[in-house]
Design an enzyme around this catalytic site. Structure first.
Site, PDB file in Angstrom:
ATOM      1  N   GLY A 167      -0.356 -64.489-104.508  1.00 44.86           N
ATOM      2  CA  GLY A 167       0.850 -64.577-103.685  1.00 44.86           C
ATOM      3  C   GLY A 167       1.889 -65.505-104.284  1.00 44.86           C
ATOM      4  N   ASP A 168       3.075 -65.466-103.714  1.00 49.24           N
ATOM      5  CA  ASP A 168       4.193 -66.332-104.118  1.00 49.24           C
ATOM      6  C   ASP A 168       4.587 -66.153-105.576  1.00 49.24           C
ATOM      7  OD1 ASP A 168       4.101 -67.362-101.545  1.00 49.24           O
ATOM      8  OD2 ASP A 168       2.645 -68.897-102.115  1.00 49.24           O
TER       9      ASP A 168
ATOM     10  N   LYS B 116       8.033 -62.146-105.389  1.00 49.93           N
ATOM     11  CA  LYS B 116       8.281 -60.761-104.969  1.00 49.93           C
ATOM     12  C   LYS B 116       9.643 -60.626-104.297  1.00 49.93           C
ATOM     13  CE  LYS B 116       4.500 -61.017-102.568  1.00 49.93           C
ATOM     14  NZ  LYS B 116       3.966 -62.286-103.091  1.00 49.93           N
TER      15      LYS B 116
ATOM     16  N   ASN C 180       2.597 -64.077 -92.377  1.00 48.50           N
ATOM     17  CA  ASN C 180       1.958 -64.986 -93.351  1.00 48.50           C
ATOM     18  C   ASN C 180       2.772 -65.015 -94.642  1.00 48.50           C
ATOM     19  OD1 ASN C 180       1.243 -62.302 -93.741  1.00 48.50           O
ATOM     20  ND2 ASN C 180      -0.869 -62.707 -94.341  1.00 48.50           N
TER      21      ASN C 180
ATOM     22  N   GLY D   1       6.025 -65.288 -97.108  1.00 49.86           N
ATOM     23  CA  GLY D   1       7.289 -66.032 -97.172  1.00 49.86           C
ATOM     24  C   GLY D   1       7.976 -65.581 -98.445  1.00 49.86           C
ATOM     25  N   HIS D   2       8.982 -64.754 -98.318  1.00 48.37           N
ATOM     26  CA  HIS D   2       9.658 -64.186 -99.483  1.00 48.37           C
ATOM     27  C   HIS D   2      11.044 -64.803 -99.605  1.00 48.37           C
ATOM     28  CE1 HIS D   2       6.909 -60.376 -99.283  1.00 48.37           C
ATOM     29  NE2 HIS D   2       6.246 -61.492 -99.480  1.00 48.37           N
TER      30      HIS D   2
ATOM     31  N   THR E  60      -2.756 -69.161 -93.130  1.00 45.15           N
ATOM     32  CA  THR E  60      -1.401 -69.603 -92.773  1.00 45.15           C
ATOM     33  C   THR E  60      -1.273 -69.861 -91.260  1.00 45.15           C
ATOM     34  OG1 THR E  60      -0.686 -67.336 -92.466  1.00 45.15           O
ATOM     35  CG2 THR E  60      -0.366 -68.277 -94.669  1.00 45.15           C
TER      36      THR E  60
ATOM     37  N   ARG F  49     -10.040 -51.374 -82.747  1.00 44.54           N
ATOM     38  CA  ARG F  49      -9.295 -50.498 -81.834  1.00 44.54           C
ATOM     39  C   ARG F  49      -8.997 -51.151 -80.485  1.00 44.54           C
ATOM     40  NH1 ARG F  49     -13.766 -46.511 -83.097  1.00 44.54           N
ATOM     41  NH2 ARG F  49     -14.614 -48.583 -83.489  1.00 44.54           N
TER      42      ARG F  49
ATOM     43  N   GLN G  58       1.790 -60.923-100.025  1.00 44.10           N
ATOM     44  CA  GLN G  58       0.616 -61.604-100.586  1.00 44.10           C
ATOM     45  C   GLN G  58       0.428 -61.173-102.044  1.00 44.10           C
ATOM     46  OE1 GLN G  58       0.021 -60.204 -97.064  1.00 44.10           O
ATOM     47  NE2 GLN G  58       1.076 -62.115 -96.746  1.00 44.10           N
TER      48      GLN G  58
ATOM     49  N   PRO H 196       1.561 -77.814-100.319  1.00 45.67           N
ATOM     50  CA  PRO H 196       1.648 -77.828-101.780  1.00 45.67           C
ATOM     51  C   PRO H 196       0.755 -76.726-102.340  1.00 45.67           C
ATOM     52  CG  PRO H 196       0.546 -79.817-100.958  1.00 45.67           C
ATOM     53  CD  PRO H 196       0.973 -79.037 -99.754  1.00 45.67           C
TER      54      PRO H 196
ATOM     55  N   THR I 107      14.391 -66.002-114.898  1.00 53.91           N
ATOM     56  CA  THR I 107      14.602 -67.307-115.536  1.00 53.91           C
ATOM     57  C   THR I 107      15.249 -68.317-114.580  1.00 53.91           C
ATOM     58  OG1 THR I 107      16.721 -66.497-116.362  1.00 53.91           O
ATOM     59  CG2 THR I 107      14.829 -66.287-117.855  1.00 53.91           C
TER      60      THR I 107
END
Ligand code: GDP
Ligand code: IMO
Ligand code: MG
Length: 424
Positions: free
Chosen positions: A13-14, A17, A39, A41-42, A130, A144, A224, A304, A414
Site C-alpha cells: 500500500g501507499d 496510486k 482504510n 488514503g490516496h 486502520t 451474508r 491497498q 509512521p 519524481t
C-alpha cells in the site's frame, strides 16, 4: 499503453496510486474504485493543493470525469459524507459525476466497535488495522449478514437487518454504552442520508459495460497493495479484500476483456504500515532517513510507516499474480541522497537461498534478504520530466528493476505534484 487500465499497488500500500490515477485520469472518461474502503488514503497534489481521498475515486479531482464506486467497496456512509464536504470545501464539483453501486456493503459504526475489541483480543498478534471497520464489514458481507446501500431504500428491511445485528453481535453490542452500539441511532443517521444516496445509486456494471461499448476509456482504481490481498498476500497480516486484479472484475461486475492493461504501482523502495512480515525493513538510520525524506506517515491514520529497500522477489510474485504489463515507479526522488541503494534479489530462509516467495507467505517473517548493491546518483531528480534527464545511475536503477521484473516502465514519478512526472 492499453486503453482500459487497472491500477494495482504492488507492495503493502501507499505506493502512490492516488497520484498516478489522477494523472492517468486526464486521458480517461471513467474512474472506478473496486475494493477496500476508507482504510485507503490516496493523496493527490495539484500545484499547492493536497487532496487525500479514502473512498471517492482519485479521478474526481480532474474536472468532468465520471467516478464510480463498485460493489466490491465497503462503503462507510458517514466517512463518505465527510469526503463530499471536503470536496465542496476545495471547490470540486462532484454533482452528476459520482455514482455508487447499490450492492456496496456498508461499514457501520458497530463494525468499528467490533474491530476495536477484536484487535485488542488478538494481543501480540494484532494486525494493526486502520480501525476503519473494514474486516468486520467484509465478514458480514461474506456471511451474508451485511447491510447494503440498497437496504437503505427499504426502511423496513433495513430495520430488520439492523435488528438481526443484535442477535449475531450480542457479545459486542449488548450492555455497551458506546454510541457505536446504538442501532437505533445508526438507523436514524442512515435514514437522513437516503435522499442523497438515491441520487447516487446506479448499476455500475451496466454503466461501465455500456461505456466500454461506446469506446470510452476506463481506469480501474485499486486500493491497498497486492501484498495485503486477503488470498495472495501476507495473510493474516492482510486486509480483507482482493486487492489484486481479480478484485476489479468481481468488484465492478466486468469481464476480463474490459481490461486492456494492468499497471502496477511500485514505490522505489518499500514501506509497510501495520504489523506483518517485511523482509527488507530497515530499523536503522537509513530506514529513518527514508521515512523523513519520503514523508512516510500514513495518509489515513498518520502512523509512521515502516521503511526498507526494494524487494524484487516479492515484486516478481506480485507481477505474476496480477499479470502486470507495465509499472509506474514512484518516489524516485526520495533516493536522491543515498550513496548506495540495495535491492533484494533472493531470501535466505533457514540457510537455503530462495529466489521466489515461500509457499507459505507467513514464512517471510523468517526470511533474510540477500541484496544486490547498486550505486546511488547523489543528485536532485525532483521534478524531472524526461527520462533522459535523469542521472545515469538513476536510469540504471530503473532499468534494473524493469529487467528483473520483465515489465516495461510507463511512468516515473519524481515528486508528489502532478507535474513532477516522467511519462515514458
Ligand atoms: P496511495 O495510497 O498509493 O495513493 O499513496 P499515499 O497517498 O498513501 O502515499 C503516497 C505519498 O507519497 C503521498 O504523500 C504522495 O503525495 C507522495 N508521492 C507520490 N508520488 C511521489 C513522488 O514521486 N515523490 C515524492 N516525494 N512523493 C510522492
Ligand atoms: P492505500 O490504499 C497501507 C493495512 C493496515 C493493516 C492491514 C489491515 O492507501 O494504499 P485494514 O484496516 O484494511 O483491516 O488493515 O492493512 N492497510 C494499508 N496499508 N495503505 C493502505 O491503503 C492500507 N489499507 C490497509 O495498516 O496493516
Ligand atoms: Mg495510502
Amino acid at each position: 499503453m492499453g486503453k482500459n487500465k487497472v491500477i494495482v499497488g504492488c507492495q503493502w500500500g501507499d505506493e502512490g496510486k492516488g497520484k498516478i490515477v489522477d494523472l492517468l485520469a486526464s486521458d480517461a472518461d471513467f474512474i472506478a474504485r473496486f475494493q477496500g474502503g476508507a482504510n485507503a488514503g490516496h493523496t493527490i497534489v495539484v500545484d499547492d493543493t493536497k487532496y487525500v481521498l479514502h473512498l471517492i475515486p482519485s479521478g474526481i479531482i480532474q474536472p468532468g470525469k465520471i467516478c464510480l464506486i463498485g460493489n466490491g467497496v465497503v462503503l462507510d456512509p458517514f466517512t463518505f459524507m465527510e469526503e463530499l464536504e471536503f470536496l465542496t470545501e476545495k471547490g470540486i464539483d462532484y454533482k452528476d459525476r459520482l455514482f455508487v453501486s447499490p450492492a456496496c456493503n456498508l461499514v457501520l459504526p458497530y463494525h468499528k466497535l467490533v474491530e476495536a475489541v477484536e484487535e485488542k483480543n488478538r494481543g501480540t498478534f494484532s494486525i494493526e488495522t486502520t480501525k476503519r471497520g473494514i474486516g468486520p464489514a467484509y465478514v458480514d458481507k461474506v456471511a451474508r449478514n451485511g447491510i447494503r446501500v440498497a437496504d437503505m431504500f427499504e426502511p423496513e428491511r433495513l430495520k430488520r437487518r439492523l435488528e438481526y445485528q443484535k442477535v449475531i453481535k450480542d457479545k459486542y453490542l449488548s450492555g455497551s454504552d458506546d454510541e457505536r452500539a446504538d442501532l437505533k441511532r445508526t438507523y436514524d443517521e442512515l435514514m437522513k442520508l437516503v435522499p442523497l444516496f438515491k441520487t447516487l445509486a446506479i448499476d455500475v456494471s451496466l454503466r461501465l459495460n455500456e461505456a466500454a461499448k461506446q469506446g470510452k476509456t476506463i481506469l480501474y482504481e485499486g486500493a491497498q497493495g497486492s501484498m495485503l490481498d486477503v488470498d495472495l498476500g501476507t495473510y493474516p497480516f492482510a486486509t480483507s479484500s482482493n486487492t489484486t486484479v481479480g478484485g476489479a472484475l468481481t468488484g465492478l461486475g466486468i469481464g476480463p476483456k474490459m481490461i486492456d492493461e494492468v499497471v502496477g504501482i511500485v514505490k522505489a523502495y518499500t514501506t509497510r504500515v501495520g504489523a506483518g512480515p517485511f523482509p527488507t525493513e530497515l530499523v536503522d538510520d537509513t530506514g529513518d532517513k527514508l521515512r523523513t525524506l519520503g514523508d512516510e506517515f500514513g495518509a489515513t491514520t498518520g502512523r509512521p510507516r515502516r521503511c526498507g529497500w526494494l524487494d524484487l522477489v516479492s515484486l516478481r510474485h506480485v507481477v505474476r499474480i496480477n499479470g502486470v504489463d507495465s509499472i509506474a515507479i514512484t518516489k524516485l526522488d526520495v533516493l536522491d541522497e543515498l550513496p548506495e541503494i540495495k535491492v533484494c534479489t533472493a531470501y535466505d530462509l533457514k540457510g537455503t537461498v530462495h529466489s521466489e516467495v515461500p509457499l507459505d507467505l507467513s514464512e517471510l517473517s523468517q526470511a533474510s534478504p540477500i541484496y544486490n548493491n547498486l550505486p546511488g546518483w547523489m543528485a536532485d531528480t525532483t521534478g524531472t520530466t524526461r527520462f533522459e534527464d535523469l542521472p545515469e545511475n538513476a536510469r540504471n536503477y530503473l532499468n534494473y528493476i524493469a529487467d528483473y521484473l520483465g515489465v516495461t516502465i510507463c511512468i516515473v514519478s519524481t515528486g508528489a505534484k502532478r507535474k513532477e512526472t516522467i511519462v515514458v
